[in-house]
Scaffold this motif. Structure first.
Motif, PDB file in Angstrom:
ATOM      1  N   GLY A   1       0.821  -1.203   0.000  1.00  0.00           N
ATOM      2  CA  GLY A   1       0.000   0.000   0.000  1.00  0.00           C
ATOM      3  C   GLY A   1       0.848   1.244   0.000  1.00  0.00           C
ATOM      4  N   ASP A   2       0.182   2.364  -0.158  1.00  0.00           N
ATOM      5  CA  ASP A   2       0.853   3.652  -0.221  1.00  0.00           C
ATOM      6  C   ASP A   2       0.795   4.301   1.156  1.00  0.00           C
ATOM      7  OD1 ASP A   2       1.999   6.017  -0.956  1.00  0.00           O
ATOM      8  OD2 ASP A   2       0.256   6.786  -2.047  1.00  0.00           O
ATOM      9  N   GLY A   3       1.880   4.202   1.891  1.00  0.00           N
ATOM     10  CA  GLY A   3       1.940   4.800   3.217  1.00  0.00           C
ATOM     11  C   GLY A   3       1.696   3.795   4.327  1.00  0.00           C
ATOM     12  N   TRP A   4       2.058   4.203   5.548  1.00  0.00           N
ATOM     13  CA  TRP A   4       2.032   3.267   6.667  1.00  0.00           C
ATOM     14  C   TRP A   4       0.616   2.800   6.988  1.00  0.00           C
ATOM     15  CZ3 TRP A   4      -0.957   4.268  10.833  1.00  0.00           C
ATOM     16  CH2 TRP A   4      -1.334   5.594  11.086  1.00  0.00           C
ATOM     17  N   ARG A   5      -0.374   3.698   6.874  1.00  0.00           N
ATOM     18  CA  ARG A   5      -1.733   3.314   7.237  1.00  0.00           C
ATOM     19  C   ARG A   5      -2.259   2.237   6.301  1.00  0.00           C
ATOM     20  NH1 ARG A   5      -6.053   6.722  10.251  1.00  0.00           N
ATOM     21  NH2 ARG A   5      -7.899   5.415  10.012  1.00  0.00           N
ATOM     22  N   ALA A   6      -2.029   2.399   5.007  1.00  0.00           N
ATOM     23  CA  ALA A   6      -2.486   1.411   4.034  1.00  0.00           C
ATOM     24  C   ALA A   6      -1.784   0.075   4.242  1.00  0.00           C
ATOM     25  CB  ALA A   6      -2.249   1.919   2.614  1.00  0.00           C
ATOM     26  N   VAL A   7      -0.500   0.119   4.578  1.00  0.00           N
ATOM     27  CA  VAL A   7       0.254  -1.126   4.769  1.00  0.00           C
ATOM     28  C   VAL A   7      -0.208  -1.846   6.037  1.00  0.00           C
ATOM     29  CG1 VAL A   7       2.540  -2.097   5.208  1.00  0.00           C
ATOM     30  CG2 VAL A   7       2.240  -0.377   3.430  1.00  0.00           C
TER      31      VAL A   7
ATOM     32  N   GLY B   1       8.323   4.482   7.350  1.00  0.00           N
ATOM     33  CA  GLY B   1       9.104   5.642   6.926  1.00  0.00           C
ATOM     34  C   GLY B   1       9.936   6.215   8.045  1.00  0.00           C
ATOM     35  N   ASP B   2       9.800   7.522   8.246  1.00  0.00           N
ATOM     36  CA  ASP B   2      10.636   8.201   9.231  1.00  0.00           C
ATOM     37  C   ASP B   2       9.951   8.336  10.590  1.00  0.00           C
ATOM     38  OD1 ASP B   2       8.702   9.989   8.537  1.00  0.00           O
ATOM     39  OD2 ASP B   2      10.067  11.627   8.001  1.00  0.00           O
ATOM     40  N   VAL B   3       8.874   7.575  10.807  1.00  0.00           N
ATOM     41  CA  VAL B   3       8.241   7.565  12.130  1.00  0.00           C
ATOM     42  C   VAL B   3       9.231   6.976  13.134  1.00  0.00           C
ATOM     43  CG1 VAL B   3       6.304   6.705  13.495  1.00  0.00           C
ATOM     44  CG2 VAL B   3       5.961   7.310  11.091  1.00  0.00           C
ATOM     45  N   GLY B   4       9.351   7.599  14.279  1.00  0.00           N
ATOM     46  CA  GLY B   4      10.326   7.155  15.266  1.00  0.00           C
ATOM     47  C   GLY B   4      10.033   5.763  15.798  1.00  0.00           C
TER      48      GLY B   4
ATOM     49  N   PRO C   1       5.344   0.099  19.361  1.00  0.00           N
ATOM     50  CA  PRO C   1       4.028  -0.132  19.981  1.00  0.00           C
ATOM     51  C   PRO C   1       2.878  -0.028  18.982  1.00  0.00           C
ATOM     52  CG  PRO C   1       4.921   1.983  20.675  1.00  0.00           C
ATOM     53  CD  PRO C   1       6.012   1.283  19.949  1.00  0.00           C
ATOM     54  N   ALA C   2       3.037   0.760  17.911  1.00  0.00           N
ATOM     55  CA  ALA C   2       1.966   0.876  16.920  1.00  0.00           C
ATOM     56  C   ALA C   2       1.751  -0.448  16.199  1.00  0.00           C
ATOM     57  CB  ALA C   2       2.292   1.974  15.918  1.00  0.00           C
ATOM     58  N   VAL C   3       2.821  -1.050  15.735  1.00  0.00           N
ATOM     59  CA  VAL C   3       2.707  -2.341  15.043  1.00  0.00           C
ATOM     60  C   VAL C   3       2.209  -3.407  16.014  1.00  0.00           C
ATOM     61  CG1 VAL C   3       3.979  -4.144  13.824  1.00  0.00           C
ATOM     62  CG2 VAL C   3       4.451  -1.732  13.325  1.00  0.00           C
ATOM     63  N   ALA C   4       2.684  -3.360  17.257  1.00  0.00           N
ATOM     64  CA  ALA C   4       2.228  -4.319  18.266  1.00  0.00           C
ATOM     65  C   ALA C   4       0.732  -4.154  18.520  1.00  0.00           C
ATOM     66  CB  ALA C   4       3.011  -4.143  19.563  1.00  0.00           C
TER      67      ALA C   4
ATOM     68  N   ASP D   1      -6.666   5.134  13.680  1.00  0.00           N
ATOM     69  CA  ASP D   1      -6.885   6.541  14.039  1.00  0.00           C
ATOM     70  C   ASP D   1      -6.040   6.930  15.257  1.00  0.00           C
ATOM     71  OD1 ASP D   1      -8.696   6.892  11.992  1.00  0.00           O
ATOM     72  OD2 ASP D   1     -10.484   6.771  13.264  1.00  0.00           O
ATOM     73  N   GLY D   2      -5.981   6.031  16.228  1.00  0.00           N
ATOM     74  CA  GLY D   2      -5.185   6.310  17.415  1.00  0.00           C
ATOM     75  C   GLY D   2      -3.713   6.425  17.085  1.00  0.00           C
ATOM     76  N   ILE D   3      -3.223   5.549  16.217  1.00  0.00           N
ATOM     77  CA  ILE D   3      -1.816   5.615  15.806  1.00  0.00           C
ATOM     78  C   ILE D   3      -1.536   6.929  15.071  1.00  0.00           C
ATOM     79  CG2 ILE D   3      -0.060   4.561  14.323  1.00  0.00           C
ATOM     80  CD1 ILE D   3      -1.444   1.843  14.931  1.00  0.00           C
ATOM     81  N   GLU D   4      -2.461   7.306  14.177  1.00  0.00           N
ATOM     82  CA  GLU D   4      -2.273   8.544  13.425  1.00  0.00           C
ATOM     83  C   GLU D   4      -2.247   9.752  14.352  1.00  0.00           C
ATOM     84  OE1 GLU D   4      -3.720  10.459   9.227  1.00  0.00           O
ATOM     85  OE2 GLU D   4      -5.040   9.012  10.198  1.00  0.00           O
ATOM     86  N   ALA D   5      -3.116   9.760  15.348  1.00  0.00           N
ATOM     87  CA  ALA D   5      -3.117  10.863  16.307  1.00  0.00           C
ATOM     88  C   ALA D   5      -1.802  10.930  17.077  1.00  0.00           C
ATOM     89  CB  ALA D   5      -4.292  10.724  17.276  1.00  0.00           C
ATOM     90  N   ARG D   6      -1.282   9.780  17.460  1.00  0.00           N
ATOM     91  CA  ARG D   6      -0.008   9.757  18.183  1.00  0.00           C
ATOM     92  C   ARG D   6       1.140  10.259  17.289  1.00  0.00           C
ATOM     93  NH1 ARG D   6       2.323   7.307  22.659  1.00  0.00           N
ATOM     94  NH2 ARG D   6       0.215   7.532  23.511  1.00  0.00           N
ATOM     95  N   ILE D   7       1.138   9.835  16.028  1.00  0.00           N
ATOM     96  CA  ILE D   7       2.198  10.298  15.119  1.00  0.00           C
ATOM     97  C   ILE D   7       2.103  11.808  14.909  1.00  0.00           C
ATOM     98  CG2 ILE D   7       2.967  10.202  12.706  1.00  0.00           C
ATOM     99  CD1 ILE D   7       2.265   7.233  12.713  1.00  0.00           C
ATOM    100  N   ALA D   8       0.873  12.317  14.819  1.00  0.00           N
ATOM    101  CA  ALA D   8       0.692  13.754  14.616  1.00  0.00           C
ATOM    102  C   ALA D   8       1.210  14.571  15.789  1.00  0.00           C
ATOM    103  CB  ALA D   8      -0.792  14.058  14.398  1.00  0.00           C
TER     104      ALA D   8
END
Length: 226
Positions: A81-87, A131-134, A140-143, A218-225
């Motif tokens: 997919g295109d980007g972490w969310r899609a993957v 990508g460049d997400v820390g 924890p996001a993947v977990a 959505d929670g992961i995206e909020a944390r990354i933001a």
């Protein structure tokens, strides 16, 4: 030496040629048909028409065989997919679909990390997409996604097994237990539960899975933001 790195025996003329791949595919066929209880080196050998002792040259223990079976299913899981969310969404959907094809797979994931080459390839695809997400967020996001998917998939598998055991599908089961719930709700002790059952959304399995997954993403995206 782990089974992933241990060389297979040399080919030799026999009435029944063997390889790890043939052994694993035979074991998967047994598990798909009758569950993990149907899998043993003896039963796999019988399915292949070979003597059980021959299999030990390729696979030392049943635990190794199960590891190889799981990794063979991971070959069907190709997050993209295109980007972490899609993957991450692709990873979740692929695992769910793999468990629908191989119900036993849900029983063997969720413990220690799977280290076979195909499982590693799936993990590499997911982590590369972050990508460049820390790393403090990535790990924890993947977990969290894996935990959600494993829990959701196991619930679906448990539901299918309950249907087979009881002979009642979900709607029949609800009708059977409906009068009991109405009596319980009539006591006034469970107003919140009564509201959910009577007025809440009644999603099918696909909608339930995908809605819950979007909450996690959505929670992961909020944390990354942040």
């Amino acid at each position: 030496m782990l089974v992933w790195e241990r060389p297979e025996p040399r080919d030799r003329p026999t009435p029944v040629p063997l390889s790890r791949e043939r052994i694993v595919q035979a074991a998967i066929g047994l598990a798909d048909a009758d569950g993990l209880d149907a899998v043993s080196l003896r039963k796999v050998a019988a399915a292949l028409g070979a003597g059980p002792m021959r299999l030990y040259g390729y696979i030392a223990t049943k635990e190794e065989l199960l590891d190889l079976m799981v990794d063979a299913v991971y070959a069907e899981i190709r997050p993209s997919g295109d980007g972490w969310r899609a993957v991450l969404r692709s990873l979740a959907e692929d695992i769910r679909q793999a468990a629908a094809r191989h119900e036993w797979f849900a029983d063997l994931i969720g413990g220690r990390p799977q280290l076979g080459p195909d499982a590693l390839a799936a993990g590499e695809a997911v982590l590369a997409a972050m990508g460049d997400v820390g790393l403090d967020t990535v790990v924890p996001a993947v977990a969290a996604v894996n935990a959600y998917v494993i829990g959701a998939v196991r619930r679906e598998v448990t539901e299918r097994r309950a249907e087979r055991t009881s002979g009642l599908d979900k709607e029949q089961w609800q009708r059977a237990f409906g009068p009991y719930l109405e009596r319980a709700f009539a006591t006034g002790r469970f107003p919140a539960l009564a509201s959910v059952v009577r007025d809440g959304p009644h999603l099918d399995a696909d909608q339930t899975f995908r809605t819950g997954l979007e909450f996690v993403l959505d929670g992961i995206e909020a944390r990354i933001a942040r």
